[in-house]
Design an enzyme around this catalytic site. Sequence first.
Site, mmCIF file in Angstrom:
data_model
loop_
_atom_site.group_PDB
_atom_site.id
_atom_site.type_symbol
_atom_site.label_atom_id
_atom_site.label_comp_id
_atom_site.label_asym_id
_atom_site.label_seq_id
_atom_site.Cartn_x
_atom_site.Cartn_y
_atom_site.Cartn_z
ATOM 1 C CG ASP A 184 24.661 27.181 65.092
ATOM 2 O OD1 ASP A 184 25.458 27.428 64.169
ATOM 3 O OD2 ASP A 184 23.454 27.488 65.056
ATOM 4 C CE LYS A 185 31.379 26.906 73.030
ATOM 5 N NZ LYS A 185 32.068 28.071 73.648
#
Length: 240
Positions: free
Chosen positions: A106-107
């Site tokens: 995830d970012k």
Amino acid sequence: MKNQRLDKIIASQTSLSRKQVASFIKKGELTVDGEVVLSPDAKADPEKSEIIFHGELLDYRKHVYIMMNKPKGVLSASTDKNKKTVVDLVPDELKRDGLFPAGRLDKDTTGFLLLTDDGEFAHKILSPKNHVVKTYRAKIEKPISSSDIKTLEKGITLKDGTSFKECEINTLSDDKTEIEIKICEGKYHQIKRMLAFVNNQVIGLERVSMGNLTIDKVLKEGECRLISEEERKLISDFDE
């Protein structure tokens, strides 16, 4: 290995296009076994011939495997029109055509990300049926109880029908707000959704290992390096 076109060989090992490579070859920037080659379509065996391009010996690798310590705020993607991706962080000397992240973080998740151009290997390590364990460390909002750990370790199914397989969870701090989670999957926001299932929230998340290969502590966030063949086998030693 069969003989291949020299422009194709060099383009596969660099971030240059075949057109750019051809231009350099025509300028005399390439030697094969000590002889200058001026024709981009000339052929050689990259595993047997000594190929020197731009004055440097070509260290031919059929595929590359790169360990990155992914920083927050960077997309696990090859390209994006508006945002920085993990491939953008790879230095030019390690870049090559077809490089992509094997699985995504995830970012806002940090840690061990594998980048490669080997699609077959990536598919194998990401397939749940092959049971390649990914280990994460998570900082969570409140202490996790023994009953919550047991619930998650048995595997769960969310209200939307998404299921997560069995996992292993260990507490890392006395207050039980730092945990280690080992999973064999990599579904969208998986660990965050797992903790939400037991009414908890992930504050920080880092992947520390894939298979038996742990992230190199020397790497600062955003840095990367090549993985050796021995290290690749620590991720998973599939029969070739």
